[in-house]
Motif scaffolding. Sequence first.
Motif, PDB file in Angstrom:
ATOM      1  N   VAL A 171      11.041  39.205 -58.846  1.00  0.00           N
ATOM      2  CA  VAL A 171      10.174  39.681 -57.765  1.00  0.00           C
ATOM      3  C   VAL A 171       9.615  41.058 -58.087  1.00  0.00           C
ATOM      4  N   PHE A 172      10.465  41.981 -58.512  1.00  0.00           N
ATOM      5  CA  PHE A 172       9.982  43.337 -58.741  1.00  0.00           C
ATOM      6  C   PHE A 172       9.100  43.428 -59.984  1.00  0.00           C
ATOM      7  N   ARG A 173       9.349  42.594 -60.959  1.00  0.00           N
ATOM      8  CA  ARG A 173       8.439  42.567 -62.111  1.00  0.00           C
ATOM      9  C   ARG A 173       7.076  42.012 -61.693  1.00  0.00           C
ATOM     10  N   ARG A 174       7.086  41.014 -60.816  1.00  0.00           N
ATOM     11  CA  ARG A 174       5.812  40.460 -60.350  1.00  0.00           C
ATOM     12  C   ARG A 174       5.063  41.489 -59.495  1.00  0.00           C
ATOM     13  N   LEU A 175       5.778  42.249 -58.681  1.00  0.00           N
ATOM     14  CA  LEU A 175       5.146  43.311 -57.901  1.00  0.00           C
ATOM     15  C   LEU A 175       4.511  44.347 -58.821  1.00  0.00           C
ATOM     16  N   HIS A 176       5.210  44.690 -59.877  1.00  0.00           N
ATOM     17  CA  HIS A 176       4.684  45.649 -60.855  1.00  0.00           C
ATOM     18  C   HIS A 176       3.400  45.100 -61.491  1.00  0.00           C
ATOM     19  N   ASP A 185       8.094  37.691 -49.582  1.00  0.00           N
ATOM     20  CA  ASP A 185       7.491  37.026 -48.429  1.00  0.00           C
ATOM     21  C   ASP A 185       6.277  37.782 -47.888  1.00  0.00           C
ATOM     22  N   HIS A 186       6.352  39.117 -47.859  1.00  0.00           N
ATOM     23  CA  HIS A 186       5.312  39.912 -47.202  1.00  0.00           C
ATOM     24  C   HIS A 186       4.200  40.390 -48.128  1.00  0.00           C
ATOM     25  N   TYR A 187       4.483  40.486 -49.429  1.00  0.00           N
ATOM     26  CA  TYR A 187       3.491  41.072 -50.345  1.00  0.00           C
ATOM     27  C   TYR A 187       3.131  40.167 -51.524  1.00  0.00           C
ATOM     28  N   LEU A 188       3.888  39.085 -51.717  1.00  0.00           N
ATOM     29  CA  LEU A 188       3.561  38.146 -52.803  1.00  0.00           C
ATOM     30  C   LEU A 188       3.325  36.739 -52.289  1.00  0.00           C
TER      31      LEU A 188
END
Length: 268
Positions: free
Chosen positions: A26-31, A259-262
């Motif tokens: 998740v955090f890699r995808r956010l990055h 859920d909220h940003y991806l």
Amino acid sequence: MKAVVFDLDDTLLRDDLSISDFTVRVFRRLHEAGFFVIAASGRAQLSMKPYVDQLGCVSVYISCNGAEIWDGRDHHSISRELFSAETAVEIARFGEKHRCYMQVYEGGCFYFNRDGIYARRYAASARLTGVCAGKLSAFIREPRNKILMIAREAKIASMYAEARGIFDGKASVTCSKPFYLEFNPVNATKGKALVTAADHLGILPEKIIAFGDSLNDLSMLQTAGKAVTVSNGWEQIRPWCDDVCESNNQDGPARYMNDHYLNGEVLF
């Protein structure tokens, strides 16, 4: 939102001190989507580094409750706060008056005043080497970034109230666990460090979403544009939060961001 900041213990880390594969993804995808990823902990820098490396997407990270800020890629120092040796000795004498276990940090080691279960448990959880230094008020001769005291919850609660009065204007006093009492330089809080980190990244603090669980996260939660606590977080910080996510053991921060940003694109 342009960035996400999270505490480690009891927030991002599960109770077994692990980060799940789901959380990493998740955090890699956010990055990849353009988010800056910031980690903030009471841990020392070398205790944070393995988690920063595992995530592989951290822009900057905040250690020792805001006393230090580091680059997440090559781990060079961005900023550092210290209290004087005189203040550190005064804090050590406060702990000695209460006959409390305590420790200071230097390099990849922590130096403690007496051997026992607290030192052994800390070494295992922080993955740092502990060295018995004896009486810390005699051992300390240089400025320090943090002093940690460990005792039973009732004793820490009493000492916390007393220390806040004694060291007002001299040190930042906080707790990351009910049995931890933590002293940092007066300007070293997660909130102040987040402002510095945001400026370094070229963004505003109100464009950051923060996740935390305990008292040492409060200044960070108050500084960020949106504050979320995990369901296992301390009741005292809930009034300052905009939302509550699932617990650390349920990968609450990662699930919330997914859920909220991806739009839920990362499968659990």
